[in-house]
Design a protein around this motif. Structure first.
Motif, PDB file in Angstrom:
ATOM      1  N   UNK A 165       8.372   4.342  10.050  1.00  0.00           N
ATOM      2  CA  UNK A 165       7.210   4.138   9.005  1.00  0.00           C
ATOM      3  C   UNK A 165       7.327   2.546   8.450  1.00  0.00           C
ATOM      4  N   UNK A 166       6.139   2.143   8.061  1.00  0.00           N
ATOM      5  CA  UNK A 166       6.008   0.703   7.580  1.00  0.00           C
ATOM      6  C   UNK A 166       5.074   0.910   6.325  1.00  0.00           C
ATOM      7  N   UNK A 167       5.633   0.782   5.276  1.00  0.00           N
ATOM      8  CA  UNK A 167       4.954   0.549   3.989  1.00  0.00           C
ATOM      9  C   UNK A 167       4.134  -0.722   3.731  1.00  0.00           C
ATOM     10  N   UNK A 168       2.957  -0.830   3.957  1.00  0.00           N
ATOM     11  CA  UNK A 168       2.079  -2.000   3.831  1.00  0.00           C
ATOM     12  C   UNK A 168       1.802  -2.316   2.396  1.00  0.00           C
ATOM     13  N   UNK A 169       2.463  -3.053   1.568  1.00  0.00           N
ATOM     14  CA  UNK A 169       2.053  -3.091   0.080  1.00  0.00           C
ATOM     15  C   UNK A 169       0.904  -4.255  -0.043  1.00  0.00           C
ATOM     16  N   UNK A 170      -0.261  -3.842  -0.735  1.00  0.00           N
ATOM     17  CA  UNK A 170      -1.189  -4.889  -0.874  1.00  0.00           C
ATOM     18  C   UNK A 170      -1.067  -5.432  -2.503  1.00  0.00           C
ATOM     19  N   UNK A 171      -0.521  -6.434  -2.254  1.00  0.00           N
ATOM     20  CA  UNK A 171       0.122  -7.089  -3.871  1.00  0.00           C
ATOM     21  C   UNK A 171      -1.444  -7.313  -4.444  1.00  0.00           C
ATOM     22  N   UNK A 172      -2.364  -8.093  -3.759  1.00  0.00           N
ATOM     23  CA  UNK A 172      -3.350  -8.589  -4.322  1.00  0.00           C
ATOM     24  C   UNK A 172      -4.380  -7.516  -5.156  1.00  0.00           C
ATOM     25  N   UNK A 173      -4.463  -6.235  -4.398  1.00  0.00           N
ATOM     26  CA  UNK A 173      -4.888  -5.391  -5.060  1.00  0.00           C
ATOM     27  C   UNK A 173      -4.283  -4.398  -5.932  1.00  0.00           C
ATOM     28  N   UNK A 174      -2.966  -4.556  -6.003  1.00  0.00           N
ATOM     29  CA  UNK A 174      -2.059  -3.911  -6.885  1.00  0.00           C
ATOM     30  C   UNK A 174      -1.516  -4.126  -8.199  1.00  0.00           C
TER      31      UNK A 174
END
Length: 402
Positions: A165-174
């Motif tokens: 599993x890869x958790x792809x964190x979208x910092x720009x939207x977060x």
């Protein structure tokens, strides 16, 4: 590992508990143990030099509806808790969080649990950001330390096998700025994707400002995954499901480049090499700004209230297709305002053919023409056009109600 349902989902703040025996809620357990391995990566972040979070554990459950007090949680404890700069995890870089044995079966929920900001100095903050050119600031993570960031992701763990599993964190939207308070709030957007071999790679010209260049792969006008190129202009977007994508290159001070018909299969698709790196025309930029409100009638007056749980999406419809996403953001947490910085010049478009050269042509008919869409929980979407073709910034208010 067999995946079902949507893989990219917006994270919401919800409860998270400890381990225990399965309570039988939506288990589908087939017996025996497999292994779960979890890694973290990040999409580009806009306007920040660093985004730090500190991870204590990852918890999984076989029921998507499981709450904190329910039995059946299985934990991957990150010991000691790990502080990660999300902005170091672009272009396919992974932060391995570890692995843990799991009973074989179907799993429907993942929760990412963060440490609390117990320190007082900027160097001891567990979760913080540094705006570009600014000072390190605490990042508020309401409920995330105790209850976790809830992710819906349906996957199978097979007996004797590993589920990746890869958790792809979208910092720009977060990350959402709270008005002029100087505070920043974490409202995480995380995609849960399988670690597969397929992907897309290629090069953009180093003559463009690489630190403000974003490369994304899109389907049906929505970003599937995105990254920033490295110092050589190389970009890599791994872990893509088999299918056909649109590649979009956006860069400050330049027109948007669009490559249609990019296919991903069982290996990485190479778009081009250094000699044919994508270089887009220079463009002036202009802002589209506005506020998302709810309007109600009180007597003879109309009262407008800021809708602070809304998000705004900018897109552009190319002649003959496709529709491309130009960005999205949560509105300001206090004022419900938004701002997009977009190119005035026409986007350039090319069709991808394996082994062939990319031949770009401008789509002059849509130069400076965009669509702004407001989305809010429990409400219909609102769409309004925005035209900056004249080179001037415009204001586009988005109002629900009369």
């Amino acid at each position: 590992m067999r995946w079902s349902g949507a893989l990219a989902l917006t994270a919401v703040l919800a409860a998270c508990g400890g381990g225990g025996d399965d309570n039988g809620a939506g288990t589908g357990n087939v017996g025996g143990d497999g292994t779960l391995r979890v890694a973290l990566t990040d999409a580009p972040a806009c306007g920040y030099d660093h985004v730090w979070i500190t991870i204590e554990k990852v918890s999984v459950h076989q029921s998507s509806a499981a709450a904190e007090a329910d039995a059946g949680w299985k934990d991957l404890v990150v010991s000691p808790a790990r502080k990660v700069d999300l902005l170091a995890l672009t272009n396919g870089v992974l932060e391995e969080l570890g692995s843990t044995p799991l009973p074989a079966g179907q799993y429907s929920q993942i929760r990412l649990v963060l440490a609390s900001n117990s320190g007082t100095g900027t160097t001891t903050l567990a979760n913080s950001i540094q705006p570009t050119g600014g000072a390190v600031t605490a990042l508020s993570t309401p409920s995330a330390q105790q209850s976790g960031l809830k992710l819906q992701a349906h996957f199978d763990v097979a007996s004797g096998q590993m589920a990746d599993v890869v958790l792809d964190f979208d910092a720009c939207k977060s990350i959402v700025k709270a008005g002029n308070s100087g505070q920043y709030i974490l409202k995480p957007v995380i995609a849960v994707v399988p670690r597969v071999a397929s992907g897309v790679s290629g090069y953009v010209a180093t003559s463009m400002p690489l630190v403000s260049t974003t490369v994304s792969v899109q389907q049906d006008g929505a970003v599937v995954r995105s990254t920033t190129p490295d110092a050589t202009g190389k970009f890599s977007i791994p872990y893509l499901g088999t299918g056909t994508y649109t590649l979009v290159v956006a860069s400050e001070g330049h027109a948007t480049a669009v490559v249609t018909g990019v296919t991903a299969g069982t290996t990485t698709t190479s778009i081009n090499g250094t000699a044919t790196a994508i270089a887009t025309p220079v463009s002036t930029m202009a802002d589209v700004t506005g506020t998302v409100v709810v309007s109600t009638v009180s007597g003879s007056s109309t009262v407008s209230t800021a809708l602070t749980d809304a998000s705004v999406y900018a897109s552009q419809v190319l002649t003959g297709g496709p529709t491309i996403a130009m960005g999205s953001q949560a509105v300001d947490a206090t004022a419900a305002t938004y701002r997009f910085h977009l190119p005035v010049a026409a986007p350039v478009k090319a069709a991808y053919t394996a082994g062939g050269a990319l031949t770009f042509a401008p789509d002059s008919a849509v130069a400076g023409k965009y669509n702004m869409q407001a989305r809010a929980p429990g409400r219909a979407n609102i769409d309004k056009p925005a035209d900056i073709g004249g080179g001037s910034s415009v204001t586009v208010p988005l109002a629900y109600g009369p």
